[in-house]
Enzyme design. Structure first.
Site, PDB file in Angstrom:
ATOM      1  N   ARG A   1      36.936  37.557  35.506  1.00 16.37           N
ATOM      2  CA  ARG A   1      35.614  38.197  35.408  1.00 16.37           C
ATOM      3  C   ARG A   1      35.519  39.399  36.339  1.00 16.37           C
ATOM      4  O   ARG A   1      34.761  40.330  36.073  1.00 16.37           O
ATOM      5  CB  ARG A   1      34.522  37.151  35.696  1.00 16.37           C
ATOM      6  CG  ARG A   1      34.537  36.595  37.087  1.00 16.37           C
ATOM      7  CD  ARG A   1      33.776  35.275  37.201  1.00 16.37           C
ATOM      8  NE  ARG A   1      34.537  34.152  36.647  1.00 16.37           N
ATOM      9  CZ  ARG A   1      34.104  32.898  36.584  1.00 16.37           C
ATOM     10  NH1 ARG A   1      32.903  32.590  37.028  1.00 16.37           N
ATOM     11  NH2 ARG A   1      34.856  31.945  36.069  1.00 16.37           N
TER      12      ARG A   1
ATOM     13  N   LYS B   1      46.252  27.443  42.141  1.00 13.18           N
ATOM     14  CA  LYS B   1      46.365  26.452  41.081  1.00 13.18           C
ATOM     15  C   LYS B   1      47.358  25.367  41.506  1.00 13.18           C
ATOM     16  O   LYS B   1      48.212  25.590  42.367  1.00 13.18           O
ATOM     17  CB  LYS B   1      46.854  27.125  39.794  1.00 13.18           C
ATOM     18  CG  LYS B   1      45.818  28.037  39.153  1.00 13.18           C
ATOM     19  CD  LYS B   1      46.324  28.596  37.838  1.00 13.18           C
ATOM     20  CE  LYS B   1      45.310  29.549  37.226  1.00 13.18           C
ATOM     21  NZ  LYS B   1      44.037  28.940  36.828  1.00 13.18           N
TER      22      LYS B   1
HETATM   23  N1  BES Z   1      43.216  32.186  33.590  1.00 19.33           N
HETATM   24  C1  BES Z   1      42.375  31.136  33.970  1.00 19.33           C
HETATM   25  C2  BES Z   1      41.767  30.386  32.773  1.00 19.33           C
HETATM   26  C3  BES Z   1      42.721  29.567  31.962  1.00 19.33           C
HETATM   27  C4  BES Z   1      42.887  28.222  32.236  1.00 19.33           C
HETATM   28  C5  BES Z   1      43.386  30.117  30.905  1.00 19.33           C
HETATM   29  C6  BES Z   1      43.739  27.466  31.468  1.00 19.33           C
HETATM   30  C7  BES Z   1      44.236  29.358  30.129  1.00 19.33           C
HETATM   31  C8  BES Z   1      44.409  28.022  30.412  1.00 19.33           C
HETATM   32  C9  BES Z   1      41.210  31.659  34.793  1.00 19.33           C
HETATM   33  O1  BES Z   1      41.489  32.760  35.575  1.00 19.33           O
HETATM   34  C10 BES Z   1      40.785  30.565  35.712  1.00 19.33           C
HETATM   35  O2  BES Z   1      41.533  30.227  36.548  1.00 19.33           O
HETATM   36  N2  BES Z   1      39.597  30.045  35.498  1.00 19.33           N
HETATM   37  C11 BES Z   1      39.060  29.000  36.280  1.00 19.33           C
HETATM   38  C12 BES Z   1      37.690  29.419  36.720  1.00 19.33           C
HETATM   39  C13 BES Z   1      37.106  28.552  37.775  1.00 19.33           C
HETATM   40  C14 BES Z   1      37.838  28.746  39.064  1.00 19.33           C
HETATM   41  C15 BES Z   1      35.649  28.904  37.950  1.00 19.33           C
HETATM   42  C16 BES Z   1      39.000  27.743  35.431  1.00 19.33           C
HETATM   43  O3  BES Z   1      38.635  27.853  34.247  1.00 19.33           O
HETATM   44  O4  BES Z   1      39.320  26.684  35.921  1.00 19.33           O
HETATM   45 MN    MN Z   2      42.259  32.284  37.442  1.00 25.18          MN
END
Ligand code: BES
Ligand code: MN
Ligand code: ZN
Length: 497
Positions: free
Chosen positions: A350, A276
């Site tokens: 997931r 991230k």
């Molecule tokens: N934990 C995050 C989702 C999330 C994002 C929760 C912002 C709360 C606030 C999840 O694990 C994630 O990183 N999701 C990605 C998925 C993508 C890489 C397909 C996302 O939503 O960007």
């Molecule tokens: Mn994630």
């Protein structure tokens, strides 16, 4: 802490008398107005006693009645009052009581007469509001410890003793629901260096002991033996060992048709090698929000004791980077036997859910609800007030919708069309692919999880947008909301009927 007194409310010795008022009453609160020789009516006419829904006005009584202060709670138009509007209106008055450091209050039952909502619902809403609204988050300041004052006693003042039991019971249920959400809020608020998978498991152990639940905590070796390749892949970059927390509450004579609640427990999500950014990573301690709401719901269930069977399954780990970590292009084998191509290590939720769902199914789950802070995509789609839902079973979905209507937690369904189900199964090298791209990615995440639920009735709750509030609100402070802890509890309670 809840009592009922058969008494004239104008003669109740209390620091704080709570008194509901409707917007369009001709002569509001007649009995009171007489005690004030019509002066209250004058205040209303002068606009100095606002009675709109959710407005709270505190008045010193100067000895005209025995209660020292009256807290008027604006309820809105009588015919428009709902459980939700009551919860919010009372939320405001409980916040005010907390600010005023009031420890004992009374409520004039007569002032709530004629509501289009049953006593059971009214008092459940009041109990929820009492637990939720004045809630204060745990902090780590050394210089200014927060001394929040809690209302220790609420006495209902009414003429009719017959309703006493129902009212007190509804208050207790409401309070337990709210406390479940508060448990979740505290867990989410606790930083990732403290709330590790091990710490989350010991916390769950404490809840299990409190209510005498059966609990099993699986460690890494057991996961290896079970072939939980998806959960283990996410954990590989971490020095913190993973945990799979399994709690069982048996409310029926026999262990039949248990509902499984499966909560994502990523105690911190760095994204892994699909790292991230420096902004996106902040706040990712909240990535165990699904686990927290599940544990909160189990706490409420333990207090309320519905005649239903529930199993909570929580895959817990952080998602870190190291020489050992899983990487894009890796192919892993999940507990179900399905192979997964890793395209994005940040789509880790997931993966851990996949193995937890397979585990729940092998342990006999009749119906499944998974709950997870799963995607940024759901925030883009629905914003921060609405939880995204997917399902493979309309009937099971409507049970969840019914519960959510009751708790006032907003949910909205996203589609689970066949082409989405195909897209997550498109990989040149494995059965599934954990990140088919940006388009519809909240749905892709849900569809991936659904592939592991298979034919078991399943509802998926994506709380990425709703797990945190960006500002103070009617039912609590800025920060973790404990969203869905109440709704999950209600779903289980409704299974008992
Ligand atoms: N934990 C995050 C989702 C999330 C994002 C929760 C912002 C709360 C606030 C999840 O694990 C994630 O990183 N999701 C990605 C998925 C993508 C890489 C397909 C996302 O939503 O960007
Ligand atoms: Mn994630
Ligand atoms: Zn995540």
């Amino acid at each position: 802490m809840y009592t009922f007194n058969q008494e004239d409310f104008t003669k109740t010795a209390t620091e704080a008398l709570l008194f509901g008022v409707y917007t369009e009453e001709d002569r509001p609160f007649q009995t009171l107005d007489e005690a004030f020789s019509g002066e209250l009516q004058e205040l209303v006419e002068a606009g100095d006693l606002p009675l709109g829904s959710g407005q709270v006005t505190k008045l010193h009584t100067f000895g005209k009645v025995v209660p020292k202060r009256i807290y008027f709670v604006g309820l809105g138009k009588q015919e428009e009052v709902t459980k939700d509007s009551l919860r919010k209106a009372f939320g405001n008055v409980f916040k005010q009581l907390s600010k005023d450091k009031v420890e004992k209050a009374a409520l004039a039952l007569e002032s709530l007469a004629g509501l289009p909502v049953s006593n059971a619902l009214v008092f459940e809403a009041i109990g929820e509001a009492q637990a939720l609204a004045p809630f204060v988050l745990n902090t780590y300041h050394t210089d200014k410890p927060k001394n929040s004052v809690e209302l220790a006693e609420l006495t209902i003042i009414g003429e009719n003793q017959d309703v006493k039991e129902d009212i007190v019971q509804a208050l207790h249920i409401g309070f337990a629901l709210g406390e479940g959400a508060n448990v979740a809020r505290r867990l989410v608020n606790t930083p990732g260096n403290i709330m590790t998978a091990t710490a989350l498991a010991s916390f769950a152990q404490g809840i299990a002991e409190k209510h005498s639940f059966d609990i099993e905590i699986l460690e890494k070796e057991e996961m290896e033996a079970l072939g939980m390749g998806a959960l283990l892949a996410v954990n590989r970059g971490s020095v913190e060992p993973p945990r799979l927390i399994v709690m069982r509450y048996q409310g029926k004579e026999t262990w039949e048709n248990p509902v499984a609640l499966v909560g994502k427990g990523i105690t911190f999500d760095t994204g892994g090698y699909s790292l991230k950014g420096k902004d996106g990573i902040v706040g990712m301690k909240m990535d165990m929000g699904g686990a927290a709401s599940t544990i909160g719901a189990m706490d409420a269930i333990g207090t309320i004791k519905p005649k239903a069977n529930v199993m909570a399954v929580i895959p817990a780990t952080d998602n870190m980077i190291s020489g050992n970590a899983f990487k894009p292009d890796d192919v892993i084998t999940s507990m179900s036997g399905k192979t997964i191509e890793i395209r994005n290590t940040d789509a880790e939720g997931r993966l851990v859910l996949a193995d937890a769902i397979t585990y729940a199914k092998r342990k006999g789950a009749a119906k499944i609800i998974d709950i997870a802070t799963l995607t940024g995509g759901v925030i883009v789609a629905l914003g921060n007030e609405v939880t995204g839902v997917m399902t493979n079973n309309d009937e099971w979905f409507s049970s969840v919708q019914e519960a959510a209507d009751d708790t006032g937690e907003l949910i909205w369904q996203l589609p689970y069309f066949e082409h989405y189900q195909k897209q997550v199964r498109t990989s040149h090298i494995a059965d599934l692919n954990n990140s088919p791209g940006r388009a519809g990615h909240a749905i892709m995440a849900g569809a991936f999880v659904g592939a592991f639920a298979e034919d078991t009735p399943w509802v998926h709750l994506d709380i990425a947008g709703t797990a945190m509030a960006s500002a103070d609100h009617d039912l609590g402070p800025k920060g973790p909301t404990g969203v869905m802890a109440r709704t999950l509890t209600k779903v289980v309670m409704n299974q008992a009927e």
